[in-house]
Design an enzyme around this catalytic site. Structure first.
Site, PDB file in Angstrom:
ATOM      1  N   GLN A  21      -4.797  -1.460   9.300  1.00  0.00           N
ATOM      2  CA  GLN A  21      -4.601  -2.791   8.714  1.00  0.00           C
ATOM      3  C   GLN A  21      -5.196  -3.866   9.625  1.00  0.00           C
ATOM      4  OE1 GLN A  21      -3.256  -3.504   5.612  1.00  0.00           O
ATOM      5  NE2 GLN A  21      -3.941  -5.575   6.077  1.00  0.00           N
TER       6      GLN A  21
ATOM      7  N   LYS B 170       0.841  -1.203   0.000  1.00  0.00           N
ATOM      8  CA  LYS B 170       0.000   0.000   0.000  1.00  0.00           C
ATOM      9  C   LYS B 170       0.879   1.258   0.000  1.00  0.00           C
ATOM     10  CE  LYS B 170      -3.782  -2.516   2.060  1.00  0.00           C
ATOM     11  NZ  LYS B 170      -4.543  -2.902   3.257  1.00  0.00           N
TER      12      LYS B 170
ATOM     13  N   ASP C  41     -11.027   2.475   3.353  1.00  0.00           N
ATOM     14  CA  ASP C  41     -11.347   1.061   3.125  1.00  0.00           C
ATOM     15  C   ASP C  41     -12.839   0.869   2.839  1.00  0.00           C
ATOM     16  OD1 ASP C  41      -9.188  -0.713   3.071  1.00  0.00           O
ATOM     17  OD2 ASP C  41      -8.917  -0.619   5.249  1.00  0.00           O
TER      18      ASP C  41
END
Ligand code: NAP
Length: 279
Positions: free
Chosen positions: A96, A52, A119
């Site tokens: 995460q 990422k 997200d």
């Protein structure tokens, strides 16, 4: 023999488009910053976080890395999220997953400002998706829509069957296909006569979480088959939820594993990151 849907190529195209957009924003004096939080040293998470960060670097977005020790408390993590929510120079926040067992994941995801939730997991963004409002889209399902569109596959009016109803793949996938005017059916572990249902599909999206489970017997001749699954087999090779060998003989289009849906997830995350600048 089915044509391959090339996720590697399509994700690279998307990232290049985003790179141009970011350069144009920079020229107007607008910088984009993504905060990436990892708690503990889970190996797979470290790889994902690294990818990422690399994608951010490629498109020209600044990433702030927070690498917190395993013993970080829920309160400490909540305080960091609150601090980042308040910072004007931080556009997106990514925590995460999975988090260590002593931290209640839902409480953390709920604490993220929905307008920084790149997200797309916050219930506000899930709700926005279902009622057709603008918001951050869940990355993997949004990637599937891009694969279909950029391959020139029409969704409108098609029978779309999704196998799987998880919150990160199956449900948002169904919502997005519906938004594109597909006629959508969701299958799960209690579905009776699965093959009878899946054989109705013009577009079959498989997110069942079982290696090579969907064989040609589940697929209509000429269907488009999207394999969301990722597994590592005994030879350390990646494989999907679809039995590629038999299904590719019957489908008109199919995504390979690797190189299909996988690379799209990060590309769509980057789309959300770039979108976060306007929030
Ligand atoms: P999950 O949470 O395990 O969900 C699996 C779904 O499949 C559940 O809804 C389950 O039904 C259903 N299912 C299980 N067995 C079934 C059966 N025999 N017949 C019909 N339905 C059945 O998995 P997930 O998180 O959605 O992920 C799915 C797959 O995608 C996994 O292989 C995962 O590794 C992969 N994945 C890939 C990406 C990517 O970036 N490419 C991202 C996320 C996930 P119930 O709800 O009834 O249990």
């Amino acid at each position: 023999m089915a044509q391959l849907i090339d996720g590697k190529k399509i994700s690279a195209e998307i990232k290049d488009e985003l790179k141009e957009k970011v350069a144009a924003l920079k020229a107007e004096g607008r910088e984009i910053t993504l905060a990436v939080i990892q708690v503990g040293n889970d190996k797979a998470s470290t790889v994902y976080v690294g990818n990422k960060k690399k994608a951010c670097e490629y498109i020209g977005v600044r990433s702030l890395a927070y690498e917190l020790p395993e013993e970080t408390t829920e309160e400490e993590l909540l305080n960091l999220v609150k601090e980042l929510n308040a910072r004007k120079d931080v556009n997106g926040i990514l925590v995460q997953l999975p988090l260590p067992a002593h931290i209640y994941e839902d409480r953390i995801l709920l604490a993220i400002d929905p307008d920084k939730d790149v997200d797309g997991f916050h219930p506000v963004n899930v709700g926005r998706l279902w009622i057709g409002e603008e918001g951050f889209l869940s990355c993997t399902p949004a990637g599937v829509i891009q694969l279909l569109k950029r391959t020139g596959i029409e969704i409108s009016g098609k029978n779309c069957v999704v196998i799987g109803r998880s919150n990160i793949v199956g449900k948002p996938m169904a919502a997005l296909l519906l938004r594109e005017n597909g006629t959508v059916t969701i299958c799960h572990s209690r579905t009776k006569n699965l093959a009878e249902v899946t054989k109705q599909a013009d577009i079959l999206v498989v997110a069942i979480g079982k290696p090579n489970y969907i064989t040609a017997d589940y697929v209509k001749e000429g269907a488009v088959v999207i394999d969301v699954g990722i597994h590592r087999n005994a030879d350390n090779k990646l494989t999907g939820d679809v039995d590629f060998e038999s299904v590719s003989e019957k489908a008109s289009y199919i995504t390979p594993v690797p190189g299909g849906v996988g690379p799209m997830t990060i590309a769509m995350l980057m789309c959300n990151v770039v979108r976060s600048v306007g929030k």
